[in-house]
Scaffold this motif. Structure first.
Motif, PDB file in Angstrom:
ATOM      1  N   ALA A 201      30.260  47.108  42.569  1.00  0.00           N
ATOM      2  CA  ALA A 201      30.861  46.982  43.900  1.00  0.00           C
ATOM      3  C   ALA A 201      30.151  45.821  44.591  1.00  0.00           C
ATOM      4  O   ALA A 201      28.984  45.930  44.960  1.00  0.00           O
ATOM      5  CB  ALA A 201      30.686  48.269  44.699  1.00  0.00           C
ATOM      6  N   PHE A 202      30.842  44.697  44.715  1.00  0.00           N
ATOM      7  CA  PHE A 202      30.273  43.488  45.306  1.00  0.00           C
ATOM      8  C   PHE A 202      30.793  43.333  46.736  1.00  0.00           C
ATOM      9  O   PHE A 202      32.007  43.328  46.959  1.00  0.00           O
ATOM     10  CB  PHE A 202      30.675  42.252  44.490  1.00  0.00           C
ATOM     11  CG  PHE A 202      30.117  42.241  43.092  1.00  0.00           C
ATOM     12  CD1 PHE A 202      28.961  41.547  42.807  1.00  0.00           C
ATOM     13  CD2 PHE A 202      30.764  42.910  42.067  1.00  0.00           C
ATOM     14  CE1 PHE A 202      28.449  41.527  41.516  1.00  0.00           C
ATOM     15  CE2 PHE A 202      30.264  42.894  40.771  1.00  0.00           C
ATOM     16  CZ  PHE A 202      29.100  42.202  40.501  1.00  0.00           C
ATOM     17  N   LYS A 203      29.895  43.176  47.692  1.00  0.00           N
ATOM     18  CA  LYS A 203      30.290  43.034  49.101  1.00  0.00           C
ATOM     19  C   LYS A 203      30.906  41.656  49.325  1.00  0.00           C
ATOM     20  O   LYS A 203      30.343  40.635  48.953  1.00  0.00           O
ATOM     21  CB  LYS A 203      29.075  43.218  50.004  1.00  0.00           C
ATOM     22  CG  LYS A 203      29.402  43.253  51.465  1.00  0.00           C
ATOM     23  CD  LYS A 203      28.120  43.512  52.256  1.00  0.00           C
ATOM     24  CE  LYS A 203      28.283  43.125  53.690  1.00  0.00           C
ATOM     25  NZ  LYS A 203      28.728  41.769  53.927  1.00  0.00           N
ATOM     26  N   ILE A 204      32.084  41.643  49.951  1.00  0.00           N
ATOM     27  CA  ILE A 204      32.785  40.391  50.249  1.00  0.00           C
ATOM     28  C   ILE A 204      32.207  39.797  51.539  1.00  0.00           C
ATOM     29  O   ILE A 204      31.949  40.514  52.497  1.00  0.00           O
ATOM     30  CB  ILE A 204      34.305  40.635  50.372  1.00  0.00           C
ATOM     31  CG1 ILE A 204      34.854  41.167  49.044  1.00  0.00           C
ATOM     32  CG2 ILE A 204      35.030  39.364  50.790  1.00  0.00           C
ATOM     33  CD1 ILE A 204      36.302  41.595  49.086  1.00  0.00           C
TER      34      ILE A 204
ATOM     35  N   PHE B 213      34.502  44.024  46.425  1.00  0.00           N
ATOM     36  CA  PHE B 213      35.231  43.490  45.288  1.00  0.00           C
ATOM     37  C   PHE B 213      34.666  44.207  44.063  1.00  0.00           C
ATOM     38  O   PHE B 213      33.450  44.219  43.857  1.00  0.00           O
ATOM     39  CB  PHE B 213      34.974  41.979  45.234  1.00  0.00           C
ATOM     40  CG  PHE B 213      35.484  41.271  44.021  1.00  0.00           C
ATOM     41  CD1 PHE B 213      36.803  41.357  43.636  1.00  0.00           C
ATOM     42  CD2 PHE B 213      34.631  40.469  43.279  1.00  0.00           C
ATOM     43  CE1 PHE B 213      37.269  40.679  42.531  1.00  0.00           C
ATOM     44  CE2 PHE B 213      35.088  39.783  42.177  1.00  0.00           C
ATOM     45  CZ  PHE B 213      36.404  39.886  41.802  1.00  0.00           C
ATOM     46  N   PHE B 214      35.515  44.853  43.284  1.00  0.00           N
ATOM     47  CA  PHE B 214      35.070  45.606  42.110  1.00  0.00           C
ATOM     48  C   PHE B 214      35.406  44.821  40.856  1.00  0.00           C
ATOM     49  O   PHE B 214      36.567  44.456  40.637  1.00  0.00           O
ATOM     50  CB  PHE B 214      35.749  46.981  42.072  1.00  0.00           C
ATOM     51  CG  PHE B 214      35.307  47.868  43.189  1.00  0.00           C
ATOM     52  CD1 PHE B 214      34.266  48.763  43.005  1.00  0.00           C
ATOM     53  CD2 PHE B 214      35.908  47.807  44.438  1.00  0.00           C
ATOM     54  CE1 PHE B 214      33.840  49.582  44.045  1.00  0.00           C
ATOM     55  CE2 PHE B 214      35.499  48.617  45.481  1.00  0.00           C
ATOM     56  CZ  PHE B 214      34.455  49.504  45.280  1.00  0.00           C
ATOM     57  N   ARG B 215      34.398  44.574  40.026  1.00  0.00           N
ATOM     58  CA  ARG B 215      34.627  43.861  38.769  1.00  0.00           C
ATOM     59  C   ARG B 215      33.542  44.212  37.768  1.00  0.00           C
ATOM     60  O   ARG B 215      32.477  44.708  38.113  1.00  0.00           O
ATOM     61  CB  ARG B 215      34.688  42.358  38.981  1.00  0.00           C
ATOM     62  CG  ARG B 215      33.351  41.710  39.291  1.00  0.00           C
ATOM     63  CD  ARG B 215      33.409  40.210  39.033  1.00  0.00           C
ATOM     64  NE  ARG B 215      32.200  39.540  39.406  1.00  0.00           N
ATOM     65  CZ  ARG B 215      31.120  39.417  38.623  1.00  0.00           C
ATOM     66  NH1 ARG B 215      31.088  39.971  37.442  1.00  0.00           N
ATOM     67  NH2 ARG B 215      30.063  38.768  39.046  1.00  0.00           N
ATOM     68  N   ASP B 216      33.834  43.924  36.510  1.00  0.00           N
ATOM     69  CA  ASP B 216      32.859  44.102  35.444  1.00  0.00           C
ATOM     70  C   ASP B 216      31.704  43.159  35.710  1.00  0.00           C
ATOM     71  O   ASP B 216      31.907  41.969  35.970  1.00  0.00           O
ATOM     72  CB  ASP B 216      33.533  43.774  34.100  1.00  0.00           C
ATOM     73  CG  ASP B 216      32.692  44.172  32.904  1.00  0.00           C
ATOM     74  OD1 ASP B 216      31.446  44.077  32.975  1.00  0.00           O
ATOM     75  OD2 ASP B 216      33.276  44.566  31.884  1.00  0.00           O
ATOM     76  N   ILE B 217      30.475  43.655  35.687  1.00  0.00           N
ATOM     77  CA  ILE B 217      29.334  42.788  35.963  1.00  0.00           C
ATOM     78  C   ILE B 217      29.040  41.845  34.795  1.00  0.00           C
ATOM     79  O   ILE B 217      28.295  40.895  34.938  1.00  0.00           O
ATOM     80  CB  ILE B 217      28.068  43.583  36.347  1.00  0.00           C
ATOM     81  CG1 ILE B 217      27.569  44.434  35.197  1.00  0.00           C
ATOM     82  CG2 ILE B 217      28.316  44.424  37.588  1.00  0.00           C
ATOM     83  CD1 ILE B 217      26.179  44.987  35.421  1.00  0.00           C
ATOM     84  N   ASN B 218      29.647  42.107  33.646  1.00  0.00           N
ATOM     85  CA  ASN B 218      29.468  41.266  32.455  1.00  0.00           C
ATOM     86  C   ASN B 218      30.799  40.648  32.063  1.00  0.00           C
ATOM     87  O   ASN B 218      31.353  40.955  31.016  1.00  0.00           O
ATOM     88  CB  ASN B 218      28.926  42.099  31.291  1.00  0.00           C
ATOM     89  CG  ASN B 218      27.611  42.744  31.626  1.00  0.00           C
ATOM     90  OD1 ASN B 218      26.664  42.068  31.990  1.00  0.00           O
ATOM     91  ND2 ASN B 218      27.552  44.059  31.538  1.00  0.00           N
TER      92      ASN B 218
END
Length: 102
Positions: free
Chosen positions: A9-12, A73-78
């Motif tokens: 979960a990446f903060k925008i 923003f949700f994404r695969d960290i790899n």
């Protein structure tokens, strides 16, 4: 073969409007490290199963005004690894109310 991905979960960092942003127009203006991350394993993540990310530290900074509330923003960290190619997450428009994010 089963595959797993670690979804962050990446903060925008900037304001955006729903309906104006797509995968091609997203500016990638988000915090480089995820606030929280979860490893999801296919196929054991069943449709409708819940996953929780702890974003309380972000909410705290938003509430006290030290950062803006533009969501996550949700994404695969790899992104460049050989993990599951994609995951589907329900949105607030999902027909099944129980699948919507809370």
């Amino acid at each position: 073969m089963w595959a797993s991905s670690t979804i962050g979960a990446f903060k925008i960092n900037e304001h955006w409007q729903e309906g104006d942003v797509t995968w091609s127009t997203f500016t990638n203006n988000y915090v480089g490290s995820p606030t929280d991350q979860k490893t999801l394993v296919y196929p054991s993540q069943n449709i409708g199963s819940q996953v929780e990310w702890d974003v309380l530290s972000d909410v705290h900074s938003m509430y006290y005004g030290s950062s803006i509330n533009s969501g996550w923003f949700f994404r695969d960290i790899n992104l460049l690894s050989n993990t599951q190619a994609y995951w589907d997450f329900a949105s607030s428009e999902n027909n099944v109310k129980a699948y919507r994010p809370v």
